[in-house]
Design a protein around this motif. Sequence first.
Motif, PDB file in Angstrom:
ATOM      1  N   SER A 188       1.835   3.134   2.233  1.00  0.00           N
ATOM      2  CA  SER A 188       2.882   3.337   3.245  1.00  0.00           C
ATOM      3  C   SER A 188       4.254   2.988   2.690  1.00  0.00           C
ATOM      4  O   SER A 188       5.263   3.349   3.298  1.00  0.00           O
ATOM      5  N   ARG A 192      -1.499  -0.987  14.894  1.00  0.00           N
ATOM      6  CA  ARG A 192      -0.340  -1.329  15.737  1.00  0.00           C
ATOM      7  C   ARG A 192       0.307  -0.100  16.372  1.00  0.00           C
ATOM      8  O   ARG A 192       1.373  -0.193  16.975  1.00  0.00           O
ATOM      9  N   ASN A 193      -0.343   1.053  16.208  1.00  0.00           N
ATOM     10  CA  ASN A 193       0.158   2.296  16.811  1.00  0.00           C
ATOM     11  C   ASN A 193      -0.730   2.638  18.021  1.00  0.00           C
ATOM     12  O   ASN A 193      -1.833   3.169  17.871  1.00  0.00           O
ATOM     13  N   GLY A 248      -5.182  -2.797   9.246  1.00  0.00           N
ATOM     14  CA  GLY A 248      -4.059  -2.051   8.672  1.00  0.00           C
ATOM     15  C   GLY A 248      -3.036  -1.721   9.747  1.00  0.00           C
ATOM     16  O   GLY A 248      -3.290  -1.906  10.948  1.00  0.00           O
ATOM     17  N   GLY A 249      -1.889  -1.210   9.307  1.00  0.00           N
ATOM     18  CA  GLY A 249      -0.769  -0.964  10.219  1.00  0.00           C
ATOM     19  C   GLY A 249      -1.083   0.016  11.335  1.00  0.00           C
ATOM     20  O   GLY A 249      -0.462  -0.029  12.397  1.00  0.00           O
ATOM     21  N   ASN A 293       5.447   2.129  17.777  1.00  0.00           N
ATOM     22  CA  ASN A 293       4.504   2.047  18.906  1.00  0.00           C
ATOM     23  C   ASN A 293       3.975   3.410  19.365  1.00  0.00           C
ATOM     24  O   ASN A 293       3.499   3.560  20.489  1.00  0.00           O
ATOM     25  N   ASP A 308       5.776   0.308   2.882  1.00  0.00           N
ATOM     26  CA  ASP A 308       6.557  -0.431   3.887  1.00  0.00           C
ATOM     27  C   ASP A 308       6.967  -1.810   3.389  1.00  0.00           C
ATOM     28  O   ASP A 308       7.947  -2.372   3.832  1.00  0.00           O
ATOM     29  N   GLY A 355       0.796  -1.237   0.000  1.00  0.00           N
ATOM     30  CA  GLY A 355       0.000   0.000   0.000  1.00  0.00           C
ATOM     31  C   GLY A 355       0.819   1.271   0.000  1.00  0.00           C
ATOM     32  O   GLY A 355       2.047   1.248  -0.166  1.00  0.00           O
ATOM     33  N   GLY A 357      -1.474   3.897   4.602  1.00  0.00           N
ATOM     34  CA  GLY A 357      -0.930   5.223   4.335  1.00  0.00           C
ATOM     35  C   GLY A 357      -2.061   6.256   4.313  1.00  0.00           C
ATOM     36  O   GLY A 357      -1.944   7.361   4.843  1.00  0.00           O
ATOM     37  N   ASN A 365      -1.413   6.765   7.927  1.00  0.00           N
ATOM     38  CA  ASN A 365      -0.058   6.793   8.476  1.00  0.00           C
ATOM     39  C   ASN A 365       0.903   7.647   7.661  1.00  0.00           C
ATOM     40  O   ASN A 365       2.032   7.874   8.095  1.00  0.00           O
TER      41      ASN A 365
HETATM   42  N1  LIG Z   1       4.617  -1.008  15.692  1.00  0.00           N
HETATM   43  C1  LIG Z   1       4.104   0.008  14.999  1.00  0.00           C
HETATM   44  N2  LIG Z   1       4.000   1.236  15.571  1.00  0.00           N
HETATM   45  C2  LIG Z   1       3.512   2.286  14.904  1.00  0.00           C
HETATM   46  N3  LIG Z   1       3.100   2.223  13.639  1.00  0.00           N
HETATM   47  C3  LIG Z   1       3.170   1.033  13.003  1.00  0.00           C
HETATM   48  C4  LIG Z   1       3.664  -0.128  13.639  1.00  0.00           C
HETATM   49  N4  LIG Z   1       3.604  -1.154  12.751  1.00  0.00           N
HETATM   50  C5  LIG Z   1       3.093  -0.641  11.611  1.00  0.00           C
HETATM   51  N5  LIG Z   1       2.835   0.675  11.759  1.00  0.00           N
HETATM   52  C6  LIG Z   1       2.307   1.597  10.742  1.00  0.00           C
HETATM   53  O1  LIG Z   1       1.657   0.868   9.734  1.00  0.00           O
HETATM   54  C7  LIG Z   1       2.147   1.256   8.447  1.00  0.00           C
HETATM   55  C8  LIG Z   1       1.975   0.117   7.473  1.00  0.00           C
HETATM   56  O2  LIG Z   1       0.607  -0.180   7.414  1.00  0.00           O
HETATM   57  P1  LIG Z   1      -0.066  -0.893   6.171  1.00  0.00           P
HETATM   58  O3  LIG Z   1      -1.389  -1.370   6.609  1.00  0.00           O
HETATM   59  O4  LIG Z   1       0.896  -1.888   5.605  1.00  0.00           O
HETATM   60  O5  LIG Z   1      -0.247   0.311   5.170  1.00  0.00           O
HETATM   61  P2  LIG Z   1      -0.290   0.305   3.578  1.00  0.00           P
HETATM   62  O6  LIG Z   1      -1.463  -0.526   3.191  1.00  0.00           O
HETATM   63  O7  LIG Z   1      -0.415   1.744   3.224  1.00  0.00           O
HETATM   64  O8  LIG Z   1       1.027  -0.299   3.137  1.00  0.00           O
HETATM   65  C9  LIG Z   1       3.570   1.690   8.714  1.00  0.00           C
HETATM   66  O9  LIG Z   1       4.056   2.554   7.712  1.00  0.00           O
HETATM   67  C10 LIG Z   1       3.416   2.383  10.070  1.00  0.00           C
HETATM   68  O10 LIG Z   1       2.948   3.694   9.899  1.00  0.00           O
END
Ligand SMILES: Nc1ncnc2c1ncn2[C@@H]1O[C@H](COP(=O)(O)OP(=O)(O)O)[C@@H](O)[C@H]1O
Length: 372
Positions: free
Chosen positions: A14, A299-300, A295-296, A209, A16, A12, A169, A191
Amino acid sequence: MAQSIYLGLMSGTSFDGVDGVAVQFVPGQPLQVLAASARSFEPALREALFALQTPGHNEIEREAQIANQLAHDYALTTNELLQQAALKPSQVQALGVHGQTIRHQPTLGYTRQINNPARLAELTSIDVVADFRSRDIAAGGQGAPLVCAFHAVQFGAPDETRVICNIGGISNITILAAEETTGGFDCGPGNALLDYWANLHLGTPYDTNGCFALSGKVNENLLHTLLAGHYFALPPPKSTGRELFNSAWLNIRLEKFDTLPPQDVQATLTALTAHSIARAIAQFASRCQAIYVCGGGARNPALMQMLGAALSTAGLAHATLSTTDTLGVPAQQVEACAFAWLAMRCVTRAPGNLPSVTGAAGPRVLGALYPR
Ligand SMILES: Nc1ncnc2c1ncn2[C@@H]1O[C@H](COP(=O)(O)OP(=O)(O)O)[C@@H](O)[C@H]1O
Ligand SMILES: [Mg+2]
């Protein structure tokens, strides 16, 4: 539809990395995840993707090279999934792969998710389904969000009005109310801005975190300025991306706040994501009883805490807040599952979009097939 196995890969906004799943569909039952895998992009690939977000020198060649690199990464994730689930390529119906968005301009009639699906079919010996968004845009839709149709079949309940909130993102919501048309749209930055600011001040890809945000204080004036952004007041259907919510968007708004400590900006950006989501839910799903985050962003902890508070402020204190893990699909796997589901819909010639969400003229079969 008989019992069938599909793979889904999501990478996505992000930037990542890739999240992948192998899933089994059994008619009349919720999907079953057979294997899941996440793979981070190398820093050089991340940087190259960021560079492609804006027009630049020799971008056609750079795009083609990066697409080849992505196909390579997607193939590695695919192999991990096959190994984990003890599957042979011949047992998989198809692999749905989102690709990497480098432009999303539905009002100009296009969106671009880069990947080399022909190469991926060659590398994996599996039918690849790609380019899911273009057909919806050709039918006058936003081409996004596409996950809503999957959310409806996987998470819809007759006895609860639910919102599924995906924080990648960009953030998006799906509104699931019994006997009502499914709604949904992109709320705004998820994010993307948090990652940008953390990277600038900590040198890390994201605010791990939420510690940086938790060390700062939300600045109400800045939050107000950010929430006054034009996009938040637009009615659905609507979708957005890094074309809008990027460093330039933020830096213009930060000009009058140049003495704020960076941790306060991080806290305020986290609050922006939380409040833009809470306001969207309050405006379009005020009767919602439960909100499930995926989504990510799930985890925040700073973001989840602020989302809880923002929901109360927006008049949604009665709604419960949890993650899709509660509904049986781990938060990190939902989007990849959605693209496995969309691949299944393409292969079986069934529509994958929801015109009530994207604004398309009607239901359409989404995706392009690259046979193994
Ligand atoms: N442990 C964590 N602490 C804070 N933020 C996190 C953590 N793990 C993932 N994230 C956030 O999640 C994002 C990835 O989320 P994701 O669902 O894969 O997004 P996308 O679909 O846009 O790729 C990272 O860029 C970060 O912002
Ligand atoms: Mg990701």
